[in-house]
Design a protein around this motif. Sequence first.
Motif, PDB file in Angstrom:
ATOM      1  N   ASN A  27       2.993  -9.318  -1.113  1.00  0.00           N
ATOM      2  CA  ASN A  27       3.711  -8.161  -0.598  1.00  0.00           C
ATOM      3  C   ASN A  27       2.750  -6.974  -0.564  1.00  0.00           C
ATOM      4  O   ASN A  27       2.453  -6.387  -1.601  1.00  0.00           O
ATOM      5  CB  ASN A  27       4.914  -7.851  -1.484  1.00  0.00           C
ATOM      6  CG  ASN A  27       5.721  -6.670  -0.968  1.00  0.00           C
ATOM      7  OD1 ASN A  27       5.400  -6.093   0.062  1.00  0.00           O
ATOM      8  ND2 ASN A  27       6.757  -6.321  -1.696  1.00  0.00           N
ATOM      9  N   PRO A  28       2.256  -6.591   0.631  1.00  0.00           N
ATOM     10  CA  PRO A  28       1.303  -5.482   0.684  1.00  0.00           C
ATOM     11  C   PRO A  28       1.903  -4.148   0.246  1.00  0.00           C
ATOM     12  O   PRO A  28       1.172  -3.224  -0.086  1.00  0.00           O
ATOM     13  CB  PRO A  28       0.891  -5.439   2.160  1.00  0.00           C
ATOM     14  CG  PRO A  28       1.982  -6.111   2.890  1.00  0.00           C
ATOM     15  CD  PRO A  28       2.566  -7.132   1.946  1.00  0.00           C
ATOM     16  N   GLY A  66       7.187  -6.096   2.492  1.00  0.00           N
ATOM     17  CA  GLY A  66       6.124  -5.521   3.302  1.00  0.00           C
ATOM     18  C   GLY A  66       6.455  -4.175   3.920  1.00  0.00           C
ATOM     19  O   GLY A  66       5.759  -3.708   4.804  1.00  0.00           O
ATOM     20  N   LYS A  67       7.508  -3.523   3.416  1.00  0.00           N
ATOM     21  CA  LYS A  67       7.921  -2.232   3.973  1.00  0.00           C
ATOM     22  C   LYS A  67       8.134  -1.224   2.852  1.00  0.00           C
ATOM     23  O   LYS A  67       8.396  -1.592   1.718  1.00  0.00           O
ATOM     24  CB  LYS A  67       9.200  -2.385   4.783  1.00  0.00           C
ATOM     25  CG  LYS A  67       9.055  -3.422   5.889  1.00  0.00           C
ATOM     26  CD  LYS A  67       9.742  -3.006   7.114  1.00  0.00           C
ATOM     27  CE  LYS A  67       9.604  -4.100   8.167  1.00  0.00           C
ATOM     28  NZ  LYS A  67       9.107  -3.589   9.396  1.00  0.00           N
ATOM     29  N   THR A  86       6.176  -0.187   8.034  1.00  0.00           N
ATOM     30  CA  THR A  86       5.478  -1.457   7.856  1.00  0.00           C
ATOM     31  C   THR A  86       4.126  -1.224   7.174  1.00  0.00           C
ATOM     32  O   THR A  86       3.364  -0.350   7.584  1.00  0.00           O
ATOM     33  CB  THR A  86       5.256  -2.139   9.223  1.00  0.00           C
ATOM     34  OG1 THR A  86       6.524  -2.349   9.821  1.00  0.00           O
ATOM     35  CG2 THR A  86       4.537  -3.457   9.069  1.00  0.00           C
ATOM     36  N   ALA A  88       0.444  -2.914   5.963  1.00  0.00           N
ATOM     37  CA  ALA A  88      -0.514  -3.997   6.172  1.00  0.00           C
ATOM     38  C   ALA A  88      -1.687  -3.782   5.227  1.00  0.00           C
ATOM     39  O   ALA A  88      -1.973  -2.644   4.827  1.00  0.00           O
ATOM     40  CB  ALA A  88      -1.005  -4.015   7.614  1.00  0.00           C
ATOM     41  N   GLN A  89      -2.349  -4.853   4.856  1.00  0.00           N
ATOM     42  CA  GLN A  89      -3.471  -4.747   3.927  1.00  0.00           C
ATOM     43  C   GLN A  89      -4.720  -5.377   4.525  1.00  0.00           C
ATOM     44  O   GLN A  89      -4.678  -6.449   5.109  1.00  0.00           O
ATOM     45  CB  GLN A  89      -3.140  -5.425   2.596  1.00  0.00           C
ATOM     46  CG  GLN A  89      -4.235  -5.251   1.568  1.00  0.00           C
ATOM     47  CD  GLN A  89      -3.783  -5.621   0.169  1.00  0.00           C
ATOM     48  OE1 GLN A  89      -2.648  -5.985  -0.060  1.00  0.00           O
ATOM     49  NE2 GLN A  89      -4.696  -5.508  -0.775  1.00  0.00           N
ATOM     50  N   LYS A  94      -4.616  -0.217   2.242  1.00  0.00           N
ATOM     51  CA  LYS A  94      -3.294  -0.543   2.779  1.00  0.00           C
ATOM     52  C   LYS A  94      -2.931   0.545   3.782  1.00  0.00           C
ATOM     53  O   LYS A  94      -3.047   1.729   3.485  1.00  0.00           O
ATOM     54  CB  LYS A  94      -2.259  -0.607   1.666  1.00  0.00           C
ATOM     55  CG  LYS A  94      -2.543  -1.724   0.666  1.00  0.00           C
ATOM     56  CD  LYS A  94      -1.502  -1.787  -0.417  1.00  0.00           C
ATOM     57  CE  LYS A  94      -1.821  -2.907  -1.398  1.00  0.00           C
ATOM     58  NZ  LYS A  94      -0.730  -3.121  -2.360  1.00  0.00           N
TER      59      LYS A  94
END
Length: 154
Positions: A27-28, A66-67, A86, A88-89, A94
């Motif tokens: 989970n980023p 992821g949010k 959203t 992302a990594q 991040k």
Amino acid sequence: MKKLHLTLLLLASAALASCSDKDDVTNPAEGLAGQYEGYTTASCAYFPNQVATDQTVTVSSSATLGKINISFESSTWGTITIDDATVAQSGSEKTFYGEGKSLMGHAGGEAKEYVCTASGKFTGGELQASFSIPAVMGGLTIEFRQGDAPQTEE
């Protein structure tokens, strides 16, 4: 018949073993929740680089993997709410992007709601965020940075 049962049991075991466990999902957005203190620099069609100190961005976990949820409340710029941005990594950085709303008041008038987007990054635990409100003052962009505002020369 005994071989058929054994074969079906082995196939079922193999299928279950190959399924990924929810705990294996990365989970980023994990570990980003918190309050981030800093300053903002805002620019629009009518002025460049207006600095506001003592600004806070609050990041909270979303129910969606992821949010994140982002909240910015400012006596200068009003309230910005971005739900389910959203994340992302890439390596240790991040990044995030989301759409939401801004609630801004006018001198002597009522507050009005505007569409807003947010983007930014978390690097080394530090937040940088950009809020864009196209319908305000010919396009208002508010840049949030952690820490103290830089000194300006007079």
